[in-house]
Design a protein around this motif. Structure first.
Motif, mmCIF file in Angstrom:
data_model
loop_
_atom_site.group_PDB
_atom_site.id
_atom_site.type_symbol
_atom_site.label_atom_id
_atom_site.label_comp_id
_atom_site.label_asym_id
_atom_site.label_seq_id
_atom_site.Cartn_x
_atom_site.Cartn_y
_atom_site.Cartn_z
ATOM 1 N N SER A 412 0.837 -1.207 0.000
ATOM 2 C CA SER A 412 0.000 0.000 0.000
ATOM 3 C C SER A 412 0.869 1.251 0.000
ATOM 4 O O SER A 412 0.558 2.242 -0.672
ATOM 5 N N GLU A 413 1.952 1.198 0.752
ATOM 6 C CA GLU A 413 2.847 2.352 0.828
ATOM 7 C C GLU A 413 3.418 2.705 -0.541
ATOM 8 O O GLU A 413 3.427 3.876 -0.949
ATOM 9 N N LYS A 414 3.874 1.682 -1.263
ATOM 10 C CA LYS A 414 4.447 1.937 -2.586
ATOM 11 C C LYS A 414 3.391 2.483 -3.542
ATOM 12 O O LYS A 414 3.667 3.381 -4.342
ATOM 13 N N LEU A 415 2.188 1.946 -3.465
ATOM 14 C CA LEU A 415 1.118 2.400 -4.354
ATOM 15 C C LEU A 415 0.732 3.846 -4.062
ATOM 16 O O LEU A 415 0.559 4.657 -4.982
ATOM 17 N N VAL A 416 0.584 4.170 -2.783
ATOM 18 C CA VAL A 416 0.215 5.537 -2.413
ATOM 19 C C VAL A 416 1.292 6.522 -2.861
ATOM 20 O O VAL A 416 1.001 7.558 -3.467
ATOM 21 N N ASN A 417 2.541 6.199 -2.571
ATOM 22 C CA ASN A 417 3.628 7.101 -2.945
ATOM 23 C C ASN A 417 3.754 7.241 -4.458
ATOM 24 O O ASN A 417 4.057 8.320 -4.974
ATOM 25 N N TYR A 418 3.535 6.136 -5.179
ATOM 26 C CA TYR A 418 3.563 6.208 -6.646
ATOM 27 C C TYR A 418 2.460 7.135 -7.148
ATOM 28 O O TYR A 418 2.685 7.984 -8.024
ATOM 29 N N LEU A 419 1.259 6.998 -6.588
ATOM 30 C CA LEU A 419 0.135 7.820 -7.032
ATOM 31 C C LEU A 419 0.375 9.293 -6.700
ATOM 32 O O LEU A 419 0.075 10.180 -7.516
ATOM 33 N N LEU A 420 0.923 9.569 -5.534
ATOM 34 C CA LEU A 420 1.239 10.955 -5.183
ATOM 35 C C LEU A 420 2.271 11.533 -6.145
ATOM 36 O O LEU A 420 2.188 12.709 -6.525
ATOM 37 N N ASP A 421 3.218 10.713 -6.540
ATOM 38 C CA ASP A 421 4.258 11.172 -7.464
ATOM 39 C C ASP A 421 3.694 11.478 -8.843
ATOM 40 O O ASP A 421 4.260 12.278 -9.581
ATOM 41 N N GLN A 422 2.564 10.839 -9.191
ATOM 42 C CA GLN A 422 1.960 11.023 -10.511
ATOM 43 C C GLN A 422 1.007 12.208 -10.586
ATOM 44 O O GLN A 422 0.525 12.538 -11.670
ATOM 45 N N GLN A 423 0.705 12.841 -9.443
ATOM 46 C CA GLN A 423 -0.210 13.987 -9.477
ATOM 47 C C GLN A 423 0.414 15.121 -10.286
ATOM 48 O O GLN A 423 1.585 15.459 -10.111
ATOM 49 N N LEU A 424 -0.376 15.692 -11.177
ATOM 50 C CA LEU A 424 0.102 16.768 -12.034
ATOM 51 C C LEU A 424 0.125 18.088 -11.273
ATOM 52 O O LEU A 424 -0.532 18.241 -10.234
ATOM 53 N N ASP A 425 0.844 19.053 -11.797
ATOM 54 C CA ASP A 425 1.066 20.317 -11.085
ATOM 55 C C ASP A 425 -0.229 21.030 -10.719
ATOM 56 O O ASP A 425 -0.345 21.613 -9.646
ATOM 57 N N THR A 434 0.511 13.921 -19.520
ATOM 58 C CA THR A 434 0.395 15.152 -18.731
ATOM 59 C C THR A 434 -0.942 15.855 -18.913
ATOM 60 O O THR A 434 -1.089 17.003 -18.499
ATOM 61 N N SER A 435 -1.907 15.200 -19.537
ATOM 62 C CA SER A 435 -3.236 15.794 -19.717
ATOM 63 C C SER A 435 -4.167 15.231 -18.647
ATOM 64 O O SER A 435 -4.548 14.065 -18.694
ATOM 65 N N ALA A 436 -4.534 16.062 -17.687
ATOM 66 C CA ALA A 436 -5.331 15.604 -16.546
ATOM 67 C C ALA A 436 -6.713 15.152 -16.978
ATOM 68 O O ALA A 436 -7.323 15.727 -17.882
ATOM 69 N N SER A 437 -7.217 14.117 -16.326
ATOM 70 C CA SER A 437 -8.541 13.564 -16.587
ATOM 71 C C SER A 437 -9.403 13.718 -15.341
ATOM 72 O O SER A 437 -8.979 13.333 -14.241
ATOM 73 N N VAL A 438 -10.604 14.256 -15.515
ATOM 74 C CA VAL A 438 -11.515 14.406 -14.379
ATOM 75 C C VAL A 438 -11.910 13.025 -13.845
ATOM 76 O O VAL A 438 -11.964 12.810 -12.626
ATOM 77 N N ASP A 439 -12.166 12.089 -14.741
ATOM 78 C CA ASP A 439 -12.553 10.738 -14.322
ATOM 79 C C ASP A 439 -11.465 10.103 -13.460
ATOM 80 O O ASP A 439 -11.731 9.566 -12.375
ATOM 81 N N ILE A 440 -10.223 10.123 -13.965
ATOM 82 C CA ILE A 440 -9.111 9.504 -13.246
ATOM 83 C C ILE A 440 -8.882 10.204 -11.913
ATOM 84 O O ILE A 440 -8.586 9.569 -10.900
ATOM 85 N N THR A 441 -9.047 11.521 -11.879
ATOM 86 C CA THR A 441 -8.854 12.264 -10.641
ATOM 87 C C THR A 441 -9.910 11.879 -9.602
ATOM 88 O O THR A 441 -9.588 11.698 -8.418
ATOM 89 N N GLY A 442 -11.150 11.725 -10.035
ATOM 90 C CA GLY A 442 -12.187 11.271 -9.110
ATOM 91 C C GLY A 442 -11.876 9.888 -8.555
ATOM 92 O O GLY A 442 -12.044 9.617 -7.350
ATOM 93 N N MET A 443 -11.402 8.990 -9.409
ATOM 94 C CA MET A 443 -11.040 7.646 -8.979
ATOM 95 C C MET A 443 -9.862 7.671 -8.011
ATOM 96 O O MET A 443 -9.815 6.923 -7.029
ATOM 97 N N ALA A 444 -8.877 8.548 -8.291
ATOM 98 C CA ALA A 444 -7.709 8.653 -7.416
ATOM 99 C C ALA A 444 -8.113 9.118 -6.015
ATOM 100 O O ALA A 444 -7.560 8.645 -5.010
ATOM 101 N N LEU A 445 -9.065 10.030 -5.932
ATOM 102 C CA LEU A 445 -9.544 10.475 -4.630
ATOM 103 C C LEU A 445 -10.122 9.316 -3.831
ATOM 104 O O LEU A 445 -9.848 9.170 -2.631
ATOM 105 N N ALA A 446 -10.920 8.478 -4.482
ATOM 106 C CA ALA A 446 -11.501 7.317 -3.795
ATOM 107 C C ALA A 446 -10.415 6.369 -3.315
ATOM 108 O O ALA A 446 -10.513 5.793 -2.225
ATOM 109 N N ALA A 447 -9.360 6.208 -4.115
ATOM 110 C CA ALA A 447 -8.271 5.300 -3.748
ATOM 111 C C ALA A 447 -7.462 5.838 -2.577
ATOM 112 O O ALA A 447 -6.986 5.062 -1.731
ATOM 113 N N LEU A 448 -7.280 7.152 -2.499
ATOM 114 C CA LEU A 448 -6.469 7.754 -1.446
ATOM 115 C C LEU A 448 -7.245 8.007 -0.159
ATOM 116 O O LEU A 448 -6.634 8.298 0.887
ATOM 117 N N ALA A 449 -8.558 7.880 -0.198
ATOM 118 C CA ALA A 449 -9.396 8.223 0.953
ATOM 119 C C ALA A 449 -8.971 7.544 2.251
ATOM 120 O O ALA A 449 -8.929 8.193 3.307
#
Length: 680
Positions: A412-425, A434-449
């Motif tokens: 879980s630690e590696k996955l969380v840190n990888y996802l944080l590293d992938q967040q765009l500016d 580098t083109s942000a997606s609203v769908d993917i961002t919504g999904m990422a929020l659920a994963a990080l909750a």
């Protein structure tokens, strides 16, 4: 102290310092990357029985080099014998590759030379100048050597046919050879890239290329190919299908979204037909109450319950909405996993299964004889599907609070840190690039909750929430050309993500003004505008389902996502937490039934399940270490085990040599000290 002793001591100290530095540096990981070749071909050789004489190899070449040059380089690389003779006017005549050669004193057999599935016209191995993407095959043949007939078809993203050809090709050729030959016949040439890991991978066919979220899916006889086209030897009657597919959200390549498969199997595939496709009236000034939300949940649940359930997230949606995961879904999944022997190409397949089974109260660590959770945390292809694999891995782990070994490839630690590293500016996440997606961002929020109490995770969540609010349209939705416009699924994903992290999707940040449309907010009815909940309800159909695009027909995936979103909002209002977190399944299992992913499945044994149907789902907040994994280190982990060139530094040899020199240097220093002491 004389100058000579001082010099000796200085040399010794310098040597020891240098050696210590050398030892330290040798412990740093060496970068080992699969290399995409600017000009590359693949080459292999078979004996007359089809046994490999030269392994399939990617070779980089320079402009003007011949197939013989490539063959020499490949045999040198693998340390294989290569014997040939040169004849004036005829070129090279090969006699041996590796241990393979035609029968002695026989003129009936010779080395056949093929490029992209056919003889190059009037050219031999020493005269044919290789081109980028070529596939070279050398095989011992005779005048009666057999061929096979292979059907090759290609389709674009709309499933329109690019070509459909049957080709006759030498036995032993690969699916890539067949594709190249068929595309040439159809005058729709294939463009491919060659790299040292994947070998040949498709870029385009004719005028059909790929967008950032698309890929060429490859099927052999209706089954997804677990190996690349260049690694698959074709047989008589094979049907190779290549078609453009998109990384669908939330799941990739769902069978029930395929029109063709729905026609072949109307009970389990395709979208659910409905007679009444009219949308309900646009929202007026009447506040949306919790009762109205729950009424919408019930009508959508009833709509989905009328059809066969062939989708993991539809099963999950029915469960969280107060129903049960259908037994037909469980039985179908078990049968499929046994049939495929637990082997799936995409990590998201395992992740979806784990979430669906956990929702059903079934232990995915021992389902149909396989540990599906282990299939995730040890997966070599975690990031092959972009951020989707990482996001759904976290959702799967936390769906039942599964324990992941601390030495697992993907904790879980590696996955969380990888996802944080992938967040765009700007705050969003993309599928790729580098083109942000609203769908993917919504999904990422659920994963990080579940990890939001960690400071850096909460900071990432806050940034993402503000970005979503900033890109919301004035009508309350999110228009995106890749989704066909303003898609209901995007709004649904945002609602799920926001509610998972405790953000109200009806607050003022997500309530937009649009002309004279006045919609009261849920809590007070005081503000005007349209919020995410109100906007989602504009897609609701009179038959109970939801449309993908406003004014469109009822769509199964859109209905599933809407049901998940509305239920997530109801959970938010009643403080139930995330819809993706369930009670961990409690099971009683025979000790000899627990197997790892290499053990033959035991489908006839039963698993005794103890379900707590009425137990309320309580989210468990988790934390992970705050050390951020360096992206390069993560990439190296993913590449581990892949067939790459031997480009890494031989650390053992370096350490051994360094240790020896360190001992010698220390000895010199001690000897020098003693000599100086004796003289004093």
């Amino acid at each position: 102290m004389n100058k000579r002793n001082l010099s000796n001591r200085g040399i010794a100290l310098f040597s020891i310092t240098l050696l210590v530095l050398f030892q330290i540096l040798s412990f740093f990981p060496q970068q080992v990357d699969a290399k995409e070749l600017t000009n590359g071909v693949i080459i292999t050789a078979l004996d007359k029985d089809g046994t490999t004489a030269l392994p399939l190899t990617a070779v980089e070449f320079e402009e003007g080099q011949t197939a013989l040059d490539v063959l020499i380089e490949a045999t040198d690389f693998h340390e294989k014998d290569l014997n040939y003779q040169m004849f004036d006017g005829l070129g090279a005549f090969i006699t041996q590759i590796g241990a393979a050669s035609p029968p002695a004193n026989s003129y009936d057999y010779w080395w056949g030379f093929y490029v992209n599935g056919e003889y190059p016209l009037n050219e031999g191995v020493s005269s044919y100048k290789v081109k980028n993407g070529d596939s070279i095959l050398l095989k011992i043949i005779d005048a009666t050597s057999d061929t096979v007939n292979v059907r090759v078809s290609a389709n674009d993203i709309n499933q329109d046919t690019i070509f459909d050809q049957t080709v006759e090709i030498v036995n032993g050729a690969s699916a890539y050879d067949a594709l190249r030959l068929a595309s040439k016949t159809a005058k729709n040439p294939v463009q491919a890239k060659i790299d040292t890991s994947l070998l040949a991978s498709l870029k385009s066919i004719g005028q059909v290329g790929l967008s950032d979220s698309e890929y060429w899916a490859q099927y052999m006889n209706k089954n997804f190919m677990d190996v690349g086209v260049s690694s698959y030897p074709v047989n008589e009657g094979d049907h190779l299908e290549v078609k453009v597919e998109s990384f669908a959200i939330p799941t990739e390549g769902e069978e029930n979204e395929s029109v063709d498969e729905g026609e072949d199997n109307p009970d389990t595939g395709g979208e659910t037909p409905v007679e009444d496709t009219g949308t309900e009236p646009k929202p007026d000034q009447t506040p949306v109450t919790q009762e109205q939300v729950r009424a919408a949940v019930q009508s959508t649940k009833q709509f989905l319950s009328k059809s066969a359930i062939n989708d993991d997230f539809t099963a999950v949606a029915l469960e969280v909405a107060g129903g049960d995961v259908p037994q037909e879904y469980i039985d179908r999944l078990k049968e499929e996993i046994i049939e495929k022997e637990g082997i799936y190409r995409n990590v998201t397949d395992y992740e979806r299964f784990v979430i669906g089974l956990t929702a059903a109260g079934i232990d995915p660590t021992n389902f149909a004889g396989y540990n599906l959770v282990e299939k995730i945390y040890s997966n070599e292809r975690m990031i092959n599907q972009g951020n989707n694999g990482v996001i759904y891995a976290l959702l799967a782990y936390d769906s039942g609070n599964y324990e992941i070994p601390s030495d697992a490839k993907w904790t879980s630690e590696k996955l969380v840190n990888y996802l944080l590293d992938q967040q765009l500016d700007k705050g969003g996440w993309s599928l790729f690039g580098t083109s942000a997606s609203v769908d993917i961002t919504g999904m990422a929020l659920a994963a990080l909750a579940p990890y939001k109490e960690q400071e850096n995770v909460q900071a990432a969540i806050n940034k993402a929430v503000e970005w979503i609010a900033s890109v919301q349209d004035s009508n309350g939705g999110f228009s995106d050309d890749t989704n066909g416009g303003d898609a209901s699924e995007t709004t649904a994903q945002v609602i799920i993500g926001l509610t998972s992290v405790g953000v109200d999707p009806t607050d003022e940040r997500f309530t937009k003004q649009k002309g004279d449309m006045v919609v009261a907010s849920l809590d007070s009815g005081a503000s005007t505008g349209v919020n995410l909940i109100q906007h989602l309800l504009t897609f609701k159909q009179s038959g109970g389902g939801f449309a993908h695009i406003s004014g469109g027909d009822t769509n199964t995936m859109a209905s599933t996502q809407a049901l998940l979103a509305l239920t997530a909002y109801d959970y938010f209002l009643t403080d139930k937490g995330s819809i993706y977190q369930f009670s961990k399944p409690e099971v009683v299992v025979d000790s000899d039934e627990i197997v790892d992913n290499e053990v033959t499945p035991t489908p006839d044994k039963s698993v005794e399940i103890e379900e707590s149907l009425n137990e309320e789902k309580q989210p468990e907040t988790k934390s992970v270490a705050t050390t951020v994994v360096n992206k390069k280190e993560s990439d190296q982990e993913v590449l581990k085990g892949q067939p790459l060139p031997n480009t890494a530094t031989p650390l053992f040899n370096l350490l051994a040599a360094g240790g020896t020199l360190l001992v010698i240097g220390s000895t010199v220093l001690v000897y020098s000290n003693r000599r100086q002491t004796n003289k004093v």
